[in-house]
Design a protein around this motif. Structure first.
Motif, PDB file in Angstrom:
ATOM      1  N   LEU A   1       0.829  -1.209   0.000  1.00  0.00           N
ATOM      2  CA  LEU A   1       0.000   0.000   0.000  1.00  0.00           C
ATOM      3  C   LEU A   1       0.859   1.254   0.000  1.00  0.00           C
ATOM      4  CD1 LEU A   1      -2.746  -1.048   2.595  1.00  0.00           C
ATOM      5  CD2 LEU A   1      -2.900  -1.052   0.083  1.00  0.00           C
ATOM      6  N   GLU A   2       0.329   2.284  -0.623  1.00  0.00           N
ATOM      7  CA  GLU A   2       1.031   3.560  -0.713  1.00  0.00           C
ATOM      8  C   GLU A   2       0.374   4.552   0.234  1.00  0.00           C
ATOM      9  OE1 GLU A   2       2.526   5.162  -4.671  1.00  0.00           O
ATOM     10  OE2 GLU A   2       0.799   6.467  -4.289  1.00  0.00           O
ATOM     11  N   GLU A   3       1.206   5.332   0.907  1.00  0.00           N
ATOM     12  CA  GLU A   3       0.669   6.380   1.780  1.00  0.00           C
ATOM     13  C   GLU A   3       1.592   7.583   1.754  1.00  0.00           C
ATOM     14  OE1 GLU A   3       0.937   6.193   6.045  1.00  0.00           O
ATOM     15  OE2 GLU A   3       2.291   4.461   5.951  1.00  0.00           O
ATOM     16  N   THR A   4       1.060   8.722   2.142  1.00  0.00           N
ATOM     17  CA  THR A   4       1.867   9.934   2.250  1.00  0.00           C
ATOM     18  C   THR A   4       1.964  10.331   3.710  1.00  0.00           C
ATOM     19  OG1 THR A   4       1.282  10.756   0.048  1.00  0.00           O
ATOM     20  CG2 THR A   4       2.059  12.375   1.650  1.00  0.00           C
ATOM     21  N   ILE A   5       3.197  10.411   4.184  1.00  0.00           N
ATOM     22  CA  ILE A   5       3.442  10.845   5.561  1.00  0.00           C
ATOM     23  C   ILE A   5       3.547  12.370   5.549  1.00  0.00           C
ATOM     24  CG2 ILE A   5       5.031  10.738   7.513  1.00  0.00           C
ATOM     25  CD1 ILE A   5       5.982   8.015   6.387  1.00  0.00           C
ATOM     26  N   ALA A   6       2.634  13.019   6.232  1.00  0.00           N
ATOM     27  CA  ALA A   6       2.648  14.483   6.287  1.00  0.00           C
ATOM     28  C   ALA A   6       3.863  14.945   7.082  1.00  0.00           C
ATOM     29  CB  ALA A   6       1.369  15.001   6.926  1.00  0.00           C
ATOM     30  N   THR A   7       4.639  15.829   6.494  1.00  0.00           N
ATOM     31  CA  THR A   7       5.842  16.330   7.162  1.00  0.00           C
ATOM     32  C   THR A   7       6.301  17.626   6.511  1.00  0.00           C
ATOM     33  OG1 THR A   7       8.132  15.813   7.787  1.00  0.00           O
ATOM     34  CG2 THR A   7       7.389  14.995   5.657  1.00  0.00           C
ATOM     35  N   GLU A   8       6.988  18.443   7.300  1.00  0.00           N
ATOM     36  CA  GLU A   8       7.545  19.691   6.773  1.00  0.00           C
ATOM     37  C   GLU A   8       9.058  19.614   6.600  1.00  0.00           C
ATOM     38  OE1 GLU A   8       5.667  23.464   8.285  1.00  0.00           O
ATOM     39  OE2 GLU A   8       4.849  22.070   9.762  1.00  0.00           O
ATOM     40  N   GLY A   9       9.624  18.498   7.051  1.00  0.00           N
ATOM     41  CA  GLY A   9      11.068  18.334   6.917  1.00  0.00           C
ATOM     42  C   GLY A   9      11.443  16.887   6.717  1.00  0.00           C
ATOM     43  N   ILE A  10      12.377  16.641   5.790  1.00  0.00           N
ATOM     44  CA  ILE A  10      12.856  15.282   5.527  1.00  0.00           C
ATOM     45  C   ILE A  10      14.370  15.293   5.627  1.00  0.00           C
ATOM     46  CG2 ILE A  10      13.010  13.403   3.846  1.00  0.00           C
ATOM     47  CD1 ILE A  10      10.380  14.506   2.621  1.00  0.00           C
ATOM     48  N   PHE A  11      14.892  14.568   6.604  1.00  0.00           N
ATOM     49  CA  PHE A  11      16.337  14.478   6.786  1.00  0.00           C
ATOM     50  C   PHE A  11      16.814  13.126   6.258  1.00  0.00           C
ATOM     51  CE2 PHE A  11      15.195  17.917   9.480  1.00  0.00           C
ATOM     52  CZ  PHE A  11      16.316  18.728   9.574  1.00  0.00           C
ATOM     53  N   VAL A  12      17.630  13.160   5.226  1.00  0.00           N
ATOM     54  CA  VAL A  12      18.148  11.939   4.615  1.00  0.00           C
ATOM     55  C   VAL A  12      19.435  11.562   5.335  1.00  0.00           C
ATOM     56  CG1 VAL A  12      18.928  10.841   2.487  1.00  0.00           C
ATOM     57  CG2 VAL A  12      17.131  12.603   2.404  1.00  0.00           C
ATOM     58  N   ALA A  13      19.425  10.404   6.004  1.00  0.00           N
ATOM     59  CA  ALA A  13      20.570   9.971   6.808  1.00  0.00           C
ATOM     60  C   ALA A  13      20.946   8.545   6.436  1.00  0.00           C
ATOM     61  CB  ALA A  13      20.238  10.078   8.299  1.00  0.00           C
ATOM     62  N   ILE A  14      21.354   8.374   5.191  1.00  0.00           N
ATOM     63  CA  ILE A  14      21.715   7.035   4.722  1.00  0.00           C
ATOM     64  C   ILE A  14      23.207   6.935   4.428  1.00  0.00           C
ATOM     65  CG2 ILE A  14      19.415   6.489   3.838  1.00  0.00           C
ATOM     66  CD1 ILE A  14      20.342   7.287   1.057  1.00  0.00           C
ATOM     67  N   GLY A  15      23.971   7.905   4.918  1.00  0.00           N
ATOM     68  CA  GLY A  15      25.419   7.814   4.825  1.00  0.00           C
ATOM     69  C   GLY A  15      26.042   8.819   3.863  1.00  0.00           C
ATOM     70  N   TYR A  16      27.368   8.815   3.854  1.00  0.00           N
ATOM     71  CA  TYR A  16      28.170   9.688   2.992  1.00  0.00           C
ATOM     72  C   TYR A  16      29.197   8.850   2.256  1.00  0.00           C
ATOM     73  CZ  TYR A  16      26.411  13.816   5.474  1.00  0.00           C
ATOM     74  OH  TYR A  16      25.609  14.792   5.994  1.00  0.00           O
ATOM     75  N   HIS A  17      29.657   9.345   1.128  1.00  0.00           N
ATOM     76  CA  HIS A  17      30.798   8.699   0.483  1.00  0.00           C
ATOM     77  C   HIS A  17      31.869   9.756   0.212  1.00  0.00           C
ATOM     78  CE1 HIS A  17      29.376  10.195  -3.460  1.00  0.00           C
ATOM     79  NE2 HIS A  17      28.189   9.787  -3.086  1.00  0.00           N
ATOM     80  N   PRO A  18      33.086   9.537   0.751  1.00  0.00           N
ATOM     81  CA  PRO A  18      34.156  10.513   0.553  1.00  0.00           C
ATOM     82  C   PRO A  18      34.577  10.558  -0.909  1.00  0.00           C
ATOM     83  CG  PRO A  18      35.015   8.521   1.560  1.00  0.00           C
ATOM     84  CD  PRO A  18      33.521   8.367   1.514  1.00  0.00           C
ATOM     85  N   ASN A  19      34.918  11.741  -1.373  1.00  0.00           N
ATOM     86  CA  ASN A  19      35.306  11.917  -2.770  1.00  0.00           C
ATOM     87  C   ASN A  19      36.794  11.671  -2.943  1.00  0.00           C
ATOM     88  OD1 ASN A  19      32.613  12.714  -3.485  1.00  0.00           O
ATOM     89  ND2 ASN A  19      33.037  14.711  -2.580  1.00  0.00           N
ATOM     90  N   THR A  20      37.155  10.385  -2.939  1.00  0.00           N
ATOM     91  CA  THR A  20      38.562   9.990  -3.014  1.00  0.00           C
ATOM     92  C   THR A  20      38.853   9.013  -4.147  1.00  0.00           C
ATOM     93  OG1 THR A  20      38.095   8.248  -1.374  1.00  0.00           O
ATOM     94  CG2 THR A  20      38.964  10.331  -0.536  1.00  0.00           C
ATOM     95  N   HIS A  21      37.858   8.762  -4.994  1.00  0.00           N
ATOM     96  CA  HIS A  21      38.018   7.731  -6.023  1.00  0.00           C
ATOM     97  C   HIS A  21      39.155   8.038  -6.992  1.00  0.00           C
ATOM     98  CE1 HIS A  21      35.250  10.830  -7.450  1.00  0.00           C
ATOM     99  NE2 HIS A  21      35.707  10.573  -8.656  1.00  0.00           N
ATOM    100  N   PHE A  22      39.415   9.332  -7.252  1.00  0.00           N
ATOM    101  CA  PHE A  22      40.419   9.719  -8.244  1.00  0.00           C
ATOM    102  C   PHE A  22      41.849   9.468  -7.757  1.00  0.00           C
ATOM    103  CE2 PHE A  22      39.828  13.307  -5.477  1.00  0.00           C
ATOM    104  CZ  PHE A  22      41.082  13.880  -5.356  1.00  0.00           C
ATOM    105  N   LEU A  23      42.011   9.145  -6.487  1.00  0.00           N
ATOM    106  CA  LEU A  23      43.354   8.926  -5.934  1.00  0.00           C
ATOM    107  C   LEU A  23      43.893   7.540  -6.264  1.00  0.00           C
ATOM    108  CD1 LEU A  23      42.748  10.528  -2.422  1.00  0.00           C
ATOM    109  CD2 LEU A  23      43.996  11.537  -4.347  1.00  0.00           C
ATOM    110  N   ASN A  24      43.031   6.638  -6.662  1.00  0.00           N
ATOM    111  CA  ASN A  24      43.438   5.302  -7.097  1.00  0.00           C
ATOM    112  C   ASN A  24      44.344   4.590  -6.099  1.00  0.00           C
ATOM    113  OD1 ASN A  24      42.040   5.376  -9.619  1.00  0.00           O
ATOM    114  ND2 ASN A  24      43.670   6.668 -10.457  1.00  0.00           N
ATOM    115  N   GLY A  25      44.016   4.714  -4.825  1.00  0.00           N
ATOM    116  CA  GLY A  25      44.732   3.963  -3.803  1.00  0.00           C
ATOM    117  C   GLY A  25      46.109   4.479  -3.456  1.00  0.00           C
ATOM    118  N   GLN A  26      46.497   5.644  -3.956  1.00  0.00           N
ATOM    119  CA  GLN A  26      47.839   6.162  -3.664  1.00  0.00           C
ATOM    120  C   GLN A  26      47.932   6.803  -2.279  1.00  0.00           C
ATOM    121  OE1 GLN A  26      49.798   8.096  -7.315  1.00  0.00           O
ATOM    122  NE2 GLN A  26      47.636   8.102  -7.851  1.00  0.00           N
TER     123      GLN A  26
END
Length: 314
Positions: free
Chosen positions: A223-248
């Motif tokens: 079933l689909e429902e809408t949760i009434a809210t005025e704020g949505i905090f997305v807390a599913i993590g971060y990924h550091p921007n280090t991919h271009f370093l190639n393990g150096q």
């Protein structure tokens, strides 16, 4: 060959640029796809010292950039695709530019918040959608808000937000949480926190100006429902921007750059890291700026030692 290149902006990179420019090192700052970093996605900033009436994130970043430019920092827009840190001079491949070579390097590429990737999310960042409870919680005093996530960060943010909100509802796609037991217990024992487990967020609803609800689908019932809210905090993590370093550069299990305790020094002499790319604990503008200052001062001392060594060889 340049004396120093700063990769990434935001409070850390811009603070480093200000200090380096004032030391007459003429830093080149490479801006990525998000000049100014995540703070440009924040509307009001009320916890950065020196602004009793607050300041918008974009304005704060513009002011810091102007300050760096005033003292001689140079800015160039580009995306670093590859680095070679094996020699005495470091080489950078930057999209849209010729190869750069520098004696020292400051990495301030930050960490990007993982997003849900659902309709209405990006359009409402700063209009009710946030990824930072400590940054934006104050603006939701007395309101009903939602935290999306099931890990320790989500539990921590939900508990923090109960200081302001009248109700905090945790939405998680599974019935089981990934958070540690102690963090789960704290959340479950908080009378202001309610739960919508087994619910997958599918759309952020708004009135064109502000968030008004989060549409979810229940995994068990469909079933689909809408949760009434005025704020949505997305807390599913971060990924550091280090991919271009190639393990150096040494990183931890999460991909964040490892620095020597109490410094911004990496495992490679002459390469320094500051801001959220090496900090997954605090993630605040002021702490990022502080490490930017540290990186600049340590970089300056490194270049002085290199110059002294070169003179001795001559």
């Amino acid at each position: 060959m340049r004396q120093v290149v700063v990769v990434g902006t935001g409070p850390a990179g811009l603070t480093a640029a200000i200090y380096l420019a004032r030391a007459n090192l003429s830093p080149l700052v490479i801006e990525g796809n998000e000049p100014g970093g995540q703070l440009t996605l924040t509307t009001e900033v009320e916890n950065f010292p020196g602004f009793p009436d607050g300041i918008t994130g974009p304005e704060l970043m513009r002011n810091m950039r102007k300050q760096a430019e005033k003292f001689g920092a140079e800015f160039s827009r580009g995306w670093v695709t590859q680095v070679d840190l094996s020699g005495n001079g470091f080489k950078l491949q930057v999209e849209g530019m010729t190869e750069l070579e520098t004696r020292s390097l400051i990495l301030s590429t930050g960490a990007s918040a993982k997003m849900l990737g659902i309709p209405g999310e990006n359009e409402n960042i700063g209009r009710g959608v946030s990824t930072c409870a400590t940054c934006d919680g104050f603006f939701f005093r007395g309101k009903k808000i939602v935290v999306v996530g099931g890990g320790d960060s989500a539990m921590e943010e939900a508990n923090f937000l109960t200081r302001f909100a009248s109700e905090v509802r945790i939405v998680h796609r599974r019935n089981e949480l990934r958070a540690s037991k102690i963090m789960q217990d704290r959340a479950r024992n908080n009378p202001k926190i309610t739960w919508s487990l087994n619910c997958i967020p599918v759309e952020v609803e708004s009135d064109g100006n502000r968030v008004k609800g989060l549409k979810v689908i229940n995994n068990e019932t469909g079933l689909e429902e809408t949760i009434a809210t005025e704020g949505i905090f997305v807390a599913i993590g971060y990924h550091p921007n280090t991919h271009f370093l190639n393990g150096q550069i040494d990183t931890d299990d999460l991909g964040y750059i490892v620095v020597k305790p109490g410094t911004t020094e990496t495992n490679i002499p002459g390469v320094f890291a500051c801001g959220d790319v090496q900090d997954h604990k605090f993630r605040q503008a002021i702490t990022a700026a502080g490490t930017g200052c540290m990186a600049a001062l340590e970089c300056e001392r490194f270049l002085e030692s290199v110059a002294a060594h070169d003179e001795l060889e001559v």
